[in-house]
Design an enzyme around this catalytic site. Structure first.
Site, PDB file in Angstrom:
ATOM      1  N   ASP A   1       0.846  -1.193   0.000  1.00  0.00           N
ATOM      2  CA  ASP A   1       0.000   0.000   0.000  1.00  0.00           C
ATOM      3  C   ASP A   1       0.883   1.246   0.000  1.00  0.00           C
ATOM      4  OD1 ASP A   1      -2.405   1.351  -0.041  1.00  0.00           O
ATOM      5  OD2 ASP A   1      -2.519   1.488   2.139  1.00  0.00           O
TER       6      ASP A   1
ATOM      7  N   HIS B   1      -4.145  13.971   0.483  1.00  0.00           N
ATOM      8  CA  HIS B   1      -4.301  13.104   1.658  1.00  0.00           C
ATOM      9  C   HIS B   1      -3.094  13.221   2.578  1.00  0.00           C
ATOM     10  CE1 HIS B   1      -5.275   9.625   4.142  1.00  0.00           C
ATOM     11  NE2 HIS B   1      -4.083   9.115   3.869  1.00  0.00           N
TER      12      HIS B   1
ATOM     13  N   GLU C   1     -10.561   3.969   3.369  1.00  0.00           N
ATOM     14  CA  GLU C   1      -9.659   4.765   2.531  1.00  0.00           C
ATOM     15  C   GLU C   1     -10.014   4.482   1.084  1.00  0.00           C
ATOM     16  OE1 GLU C   1      -5.561   4.009   3.707  1.00  0.00           O
ATOM     17  OE2 GLU C   1      -5.679   5.674   5.136  1.00  0.00           O
TER      18      GLU C   1
ATOM     19  N   GLU D   1      -9.200   4.159  -2.513  1.00  0.00           N
ATOM     20  CA  GLU D   1      -7.976   3.958  -3.287  1.00  0.00           C
ATOM     21  C   GLU D   1      -8.299   3.220  -4.587  1.00  0.00           C
ATOM     22  OE1 GLU D   1      -4.501   2.509  -1.267  1.00  0.00           O
ATOM     23  OE2 GLU D   1      -5.240   3.101   0.710  1.00  0.00           O
TER      24      GLU D   1
ATOM     25  N   ASP E   1      -8.994   0.469   1.770  1.00  0.00           N
ATOM     26  CA  ASP E   1      -8.007   0.046   2.762  1.00  0.00           C
ATOM     27  C   ASP E   1      -8.515   0.450   4.152  1.00  0.00           C
ATOM     28  OD1 ASP E   1      -5.563  -0.911   3.750  1.00  0.00           O
ATOM     29  OD2 ASP E   1      -4.700   1.093   3.716  1.00  0.00           O
TER      30      ASP E   1
ATOM     31  N   ARG F   1      -7.950   4.184  12.991  1.00  0.00           N
ATOM     32  CA  ARG F   1      -7.103   5.360  13.240  1.00  0.00           C
ATOM     33  C   ARG F   1      -6.550   5.409  14.655  1.00  0.00           C
ATOM     34  NH1 ARG F   1      -6.018   6.288   8.115  1.00  0.00           N
ATOM     35  NH2 ARG F   1      -7.879   6.764   6.891  1.00  0.00           N
TER      36      ARG F   1
ATOM     37  N   GLN G   1      -3.764   2.915  14.797  1.00  0.00           N
ATOM     38  CA  GLN G   1      -2.668   3.441  13.968  1.00  0.00           C
ATOM     39  C   GLN G   1      -1.864   4.511  14.703  1.00  0.00           C
ATOM     40  OE1 GLN G   1      -4.162   4.913  10.240  1.00  0.00           O
ATOM     41  NE2 GLN G   1      -2.178   5.566   9.467  1.00  0.00           N
TER      42      GLN G   1
ATOM     43  N   LYS H   1      -4.079  -1.606   9.800  1.00  0.00           N
ATOM     44  CA  LYS H   1      -4.416  -1.794   8.387  1.00  0.00           C
ATOM     45  C   LYS H   1      -4.595  -3.267   8.045  1.00  0.00           C
ATOM     46  CE  LYS H   1      -3.345   2.584   7.137  1.00  0.00           C
ATOM     47  NZ  LYS H   1      -4.123   3.435   6.248  1.00  0.00           N
TER      48      LYS H   1
ATOM     49  N   THR I   1      -8.839  -5.424   3.565  1.00  0.00           N
ATOM     50  CA  THR I   1      -8.779  -4.503   2.439  1.00  0.00           C
ATOM     51  C   THR I   1      -9.754  -5.046   1.409  1.00  0.00           C
ATOM     52  OG1 THR I   1      -6.487  -3.872   2.847  1.00  0.00           O
ATOM     53  CG2 THR I   1      -7.299  -3.581   0.602  1.00  0.00           C
TER      54      THR I   1
ATOM     55  N   GLU J   1     -10.148  12.604   7.249  1.00  0.00           N
ATOM     56  CA  GLU J   1     -10.039  13.929   6.640  1.00  0.00           C
ATOM     57  C   GLU J   1     -11.387  14.642   6.571  1.00  0.00           C
ATOM     58  OE1 GLU J   1      -7.262  13.604   2.961  1.00  0.00           O
ATOM     59  OE2 GLU J   1      -7.948  11.609   3.494  1.00  0.00           O
TER      60      GLU J   1
END
Ligand code: CA
Length: 424
Positions: A127, A134, A200, A202, A234, A238, A241, A254, A258, A364
């Site tokens: 990844d 971002h 996420e 992607e 993904d 948070r 993380q 993570k 996915t 975000e």
């Protein structure tokens, strides 16, 4: 752009908003009532049983049989000449006026009646973190505006090695993970269900032909190695993380899952939509130079649907917002001599645009949870139990659409106590 709709005799395939016209021919694996999972290609409202076509002698690719297994890896590894032969033969069989319509028709299965599986065996999963907006948004939240972009960011497509075992196909439920978290006011960490579970947005690049161990590839060679693209979510915890990521990057945050979309859109279908990368803010080292445009104009959106409620589209952006392309990422990945293999999957990194409603994660969109996002009848900072997240992507040509199929997943509640059997 000079491409036009290639008309097909298959029901629904010529509609301007059909995601699967003859121009697309995306590769999937389906299971229907009769028979186990097998390779198919989406066309109009149907999936074409290409495994059955090969067996019946109607599709003879160099090196055949390549479709007698329930995954596309054999075709992917066979290289660009075989990919082109596949598309040419399918186009001949499915085009309006084809003399083969009567013999091909029995191999069409309505999409409404099939279950879609992972389209390829994911060999390894990497990844990246190549979205400029971002990276800047996350950096601003965690390190302040002065240090938003790490010092290496404009020189290296940063990435980490993920887990192929965590990749699941669209529709697979995703269980909220437990993990170690530690808030700034706590002296020691605790082990609890993630409270800041996120998506996420992607795009994933699927590697076709392999590279040789010890031999870096150029960006142009990397482009030729890519078989196609999928949408990719993904999922990210948070809070886990934030505690675990220094100094080696994300790990368990993570690793829950996915999700990828069920169809691999071959690179050939995306050719008319190539666009150049945004201007370089600092010159790149020569091994990362792109000889021609390598991003694609793919409109992307994210929908959030609470249990029993209506979906709200909470973000709209475009793949062209990436700072580094997949061939640049792939070339960088091999720069140490690292070998890449058929079935490797490269996540682009979260794709955010410059506007607030073009941000590709709730982290975000809600600015770290401080600014809740409005959905129909409620708000969200992060994903709540039984929310369904759906990524969609499409390219718009003159009179036709190239679709990816939904990339969807419902977040189900965490286990009550994952280590109950251990006792206290
Ligand atoms: Ca990611």
């Amino acid at each position: 752009m000079n491409s036009r709709l290639i008309r097909s005799w298959v029901q629904g395939a010529n509609a301007a908003d059909c995601p699967f016209p003859l121009n697309n021919l995306p590769c999937g694996v389906f299971a229907a009532d009769q028979g186990g999972p097998r390779c198919g290609v989406a066309i109009g409202d149907c999936v074409l049983d290409v495994a059955g076509l090969e067996k019946a002698g109607l599709l003879s690719l160099p090196g055949a049989p390549l479709l007698d297994v329930p995954f596309w890896n054999a075709v992917m590894g066979a290289g660009p000449a075989v990919w082109a032969a596949l598309r040419a033969r399918l186009t001949a069989l499915l085009a309006e006026g084809s003399a083969d319509q009567a013999v091909v028709e029995p191999f069409l299965v309505p999409l409404s009646g099939v279950e879609l599986r992972l389209p390829f065996v994911v060999r390894e999963y990497t990844d990246f973190y190549s979205g400029r907006h971002h990276a800047a948004n996350v950096g601003r939240m965690f390190r302040g505006a002065e240090n938003a972009l790490p010092p290496n960011w404009l020189h290296i497509p940063i990435g980490y090695n993920g887990r192929a075992s965590s990749v699941v196909v669209s529709g697979t439920p995703v269980r909220r993970p437990w993990g170690q978290v530690k808030g700034p006011d706590h002296a020691v960490p605790s082990f609890q269900p993630s409270r800041r579970f996120d998506f996420e947005l992607e795009v994933g690049a699927v590697i076709g032909t392999p590279s040789v161990h010890g031999q870096p590839v150029t960006v142009a060679e990397a482009d030729a190695m890519i078989f196609g693209f999928v949408l990719l979510n993904d999922w990210s915890a948070r809070d886990i993380q934030a505690w675990e990521y220094q100094p080696l990057g994300p790990f368990q945050a993570k690793a829950t899952a996915t999700t990828i979309s069920p169809w691999i859109v071959m690179k050939a279908a995306l050719e008319p939509f190539r666009v150049p990368a945004p201007p370089r803010e600092v010159p790149l080292l020569p091994y990362l130079h792109e000889p021609h445009p390598m991003l694609y104009d793919i409109a992307l959106e994210v929908g959030l649907r609470p249990e029993g409620g209506a979906e709200t589209v909470i973000a709209r952006t475009n793949y062209r917002e990436m700072y580094y392309s997949a061939p640049q990422q792939l070339a960088h990945h091999t720069s140490s001599g690292c070998a890449m293999n058929t079935g490797d999957l490269l996540g682009s990194g979260t794709i955010s645009g410059p506007a607030r409603d073009s941000r590709g994660s709730l982290l975000e969109l809600s600015w770290g949870g401080d600014d809740p996002v409005a959905i129909t009848g409620a708000t969200r900072t992060f994903i709540e139990d039984n929310d369904t997240i759906t990524l969609r992507g499409q390219c718009r040509g003159p009179g036709y659409t190239i679709g990816f199929g939904d990339c969807t997943g419902k977040v189900i509640p965490a286990l009550a106590d994952p280590y109950a059997r251990q006792g206290t």
